[in-house]
Design a protein around this motif. Structure first.
Motif, PDB file in Angstrom:
ATOM      1  N   ASP A  29      53.342  28.954  52.015  1.00 53.95           N
ATOM      2  CA  ASP A  29      54.054  27.717  52.273  1.00 53.95           C
ATOM      3  C   ASP A  29      54.970  27.835  53.480  1.00 53.95           C
ATOM      4  N   LEU A 347      49.287  14.578  53.235  1.00 59.27           N
ATOM      5  CA  LEU A 347      49.677  15.982  53.352  1.00 59.27           C
ATOM      6  C   LEU A 347      51.144  16.212  52.997  1.00 59.27           C
ATOM      7  N   GLU A 348      51.899  15.137  52.833  1.00 54.83           N
ATOM      8  CA  GLU A 348      53.325  15.203  52.489  1.00 54.83           C
ATOM      9  C   GLU A 348      54.123  15.953  53.545  1.00 54.83           C
ATOM     10  N   VAL A 349      53.892  15.596  54.786  1.00 53.77           N
ATOM     11  CA  VAL A 349      54.662  16.152  55.897  1.00 53.77           C
ATOM     12  C   VAL A 349      55.065  15.007  56.815  1.00 53.77           C
ATOM     13  N   GLY A 358      53.242  21.321  62.428  1.00 55.47           N
ATOM     14  CA  GLY A 358      53.457  21.132  60.999  1.00 55.47           C
ATOM     15  C   GLY A 358      52.285  20.487  60.287  1.00 55.47           C
ATOM     16  N   GLU A 361      49.421  23.038  59.980  1.00 53.83           N
ATOM     17  CA  GLU A 361      49.699  24.031  58.939  1.00 53.83           C
ATOM     18  C   GLU A 361      49.465  23.451  57.552  1.00 53.83           C
ATOM     19  N   ALA A 362      49.936  22.215  57.341  1.00 55.82           N
ATOM     20  CA  ALA A 362      49.776  21.583  56.034  1.00 55.82           C
ATOM     21  C   ALA A 362      48.298  21.375  55.716  1.00 55.82           C
ATOM     22  N   ARG A 365      46.721  24.667  54.704  1.00 52.98           N
ATOM     23  CA  ARG A 365      47.068  25.039  53.331  1.00 52.98           C
ATOM     24  C   ARG A 365      46.211  24.265  52.329  1.00 52.98           C
TER      25      ARG A 365
END
Length: 452
Positions: A29, A347-349, A358, A361-362, A365
């Motif tokens: 994370d 993606l909740e970013v 960012g 990366e999300a 993941r």
């Protein structure tokens, strides 16, 4: 754009590649991209898909009787049925196809290949039946809409087991079209197997399932009354073929538009499994639209060019592609492009205005940890819509060039003024997802000890 100078600028992460038994890709994370990685430059093009001039769009609407069709689409005959705005235009497209089959088989021109036309329309009808079945199944799988469909039991008194006003049961009794209709009915029986009810078009219904209120939903009589047009006086049989083709396109475009609105609601409510199913259906609609446009290739070249002059399809001063006269199609294309704005929420970013990593990366993941498979499904489905939409406009460009010649179809022009080329040549709508897959692809392709 993603910098591809991998060797000097490759990220360092906590990827485990030396485990003696089963080395796997793991992403924590915590941010794993080095600060020296250049910011991703996401060149997002403006949403510049636009309709043709108003006068052309209005003439197109009147030719196809679209104001009256839209009234039928918008009618709320079953207030408690949430999927009525989706199913209704889909059934309209299917019913118009049945009429199209009868029109082709009654064509008096001796040089028309009726067998080829019948085969293509049969294939088109089967593809639409499959999509309608998919829509029905998806509704029954959703707890919010399950059981809302207006159906009647086959044993109900006063209700027939098949439609009284649809053209398909009549085609099944006409010796010229009997074989085509019977094969379509067999497809209805097969495709509706997983659904708790059937369409009621005269299919065998061996399981004795409840029957959809097809006549009340589709209103075939009202629908077929819209076959008349301002150019009925034109003595050209291709006029009927062109009219039916584009009414089918418009009906499925409306269904796709309502589905995309539902996708937005599903994503906002984080019902990703439902959103993924709806996205898949939208992708299939784009593919179906390409198949419908292929029907132009069956039209007689001389008769079509004559018709183009008779109803003023296009003049040389009109540079917009003919498909941009369709308000529904243009709106669907815009909505598909705007789906990129849903990705940060999924993606909740938060979006980094400087183009930071960012989002990438999300996405990595999500792809690697497999904690929420429905999230992966909806992201994949969105990219599937992009691919299908761009494929449609590419195919449309080639078909129009083959039908009208490359000078008017734009088949030999790919430049800044060619709106069709701009659509299928522009960069991906989902650059963060593209970058995440690019990084993962590099990792799995360049680490000897990495195994799935």
């Amino acid at each position: 754009m993603v910098d591809l100078e991998w060797k000097s600028k490759m990220v360092k992460s906590n990827i485990n590649v030396h485990h003696p038994k089963s080395p796997k890709l793991t992403v924590s994370d915590k941010p794993f991209l080095q600060t020296n990685l250049p910011a991703l430059q996401l060149h997002l093009t403006p949403n510049d898909i636009k309709t043709a001039p108003f006068s052309l769009c209005e003439a197109y609407d009147n030719y196809l009787r679209l104001p009256q069709l839209r009234t039928l689409w918008a009618s709320k005959d079953f207030p408690n049925w949430a999927h009525e705005p989706i199913i209704k235009p889909a059934l309209h497209a299917l019913e118009i196809t049945f009429r199209f089959i009868s029109t082709v088989l009654l064509d008096p021109r001796p040089y028309v290949n009726k067998r080829h036309w019948a085969r293509r329309l049969e294939s088109l009808a089967k593809a639409q039946v499959q999509l309608v079945a998919t829509l029905c199944e998806d509704q029954e799988e959703s707890p919010e809409t399950r059981g809302e469909v207006p159906v009647s039991d086959v044993s109900s008194s006063g209700y027939k087991s098949y439609s009284e006003t649809s053209l398909l049961p009549r085609l099944a009794t006409w010796h010229i079209s009997k074989d085509v209709a019977q094969r379509i009915l067999a497809t209805v029986e097969a495709e509706m197997t997983r659904c708790p009810y059937t369409l009621g078009l005269g299919e065998p219904n061996l399981a004795g399932k409840p029957i959809l209120h097809y006549d009340a939903i589709c209103r075939p009589k009202e629908l077929h009354s819209l076959q008349t047009m301002p150019f009925d006086h034109v003595d050209n049989f291709e006029n009927l073929n062109l009219h039916a083709t584009h009414q089918i396109v418009e009906s499925w475009s409306r269904a796709a538009r309502v589905l995309l609105e539902s996708v937005a609601e599903s994503v906002e409510g984080r019902r990703f499994e439902k959103a993924a199913r709806e996205c898949y259906t939208v992708e299939q609609i784009w593919k179906l639209l390409a198949e419908i446009e292929d029907l132009h290739l069956l039209m007689d070249p001389n008769d079509f060019m004559k018709l183009k002059k008779q109803i003023t399809i296009r003049c040389f001063s009109d540079t917009a592609a003919f498909c941009f006269r369709s308000k529904e199609l243009v709106e669907v294309a815009k909505m598909c492009r705007e789906m990129k704005r849903m990705v940060p929420g999924i993606l909740e970013v938060e979006v980094d205005p400087k183009g930071g990593p960012g989002m990438v990366e999300a996405a990595m993941r999500v792809y690697t940890q497999k904690k929420a498979e429905s999230v992966v499904e909806v992201l994949q489905a969105m990219q599937g819509i992009e691919a299908a939409m761009k494929r449609f406009f590419y195919v449309y460009k080639q078909v129009m060039a083959a039908v009208m010649g490359s000078a008017e179809g734009g088949g030999n022009r790919v430049d800044s003024g060619d709106s069709l080329s701009q659509i299928f040549l522009e960069p991906t709508y989902f650059p963060s997802l593209d970058a995440a897959k690019t990084f993962l692809g590099y990792y799995w392709g360049n680490h000897e000890n990495a195994v799935a």
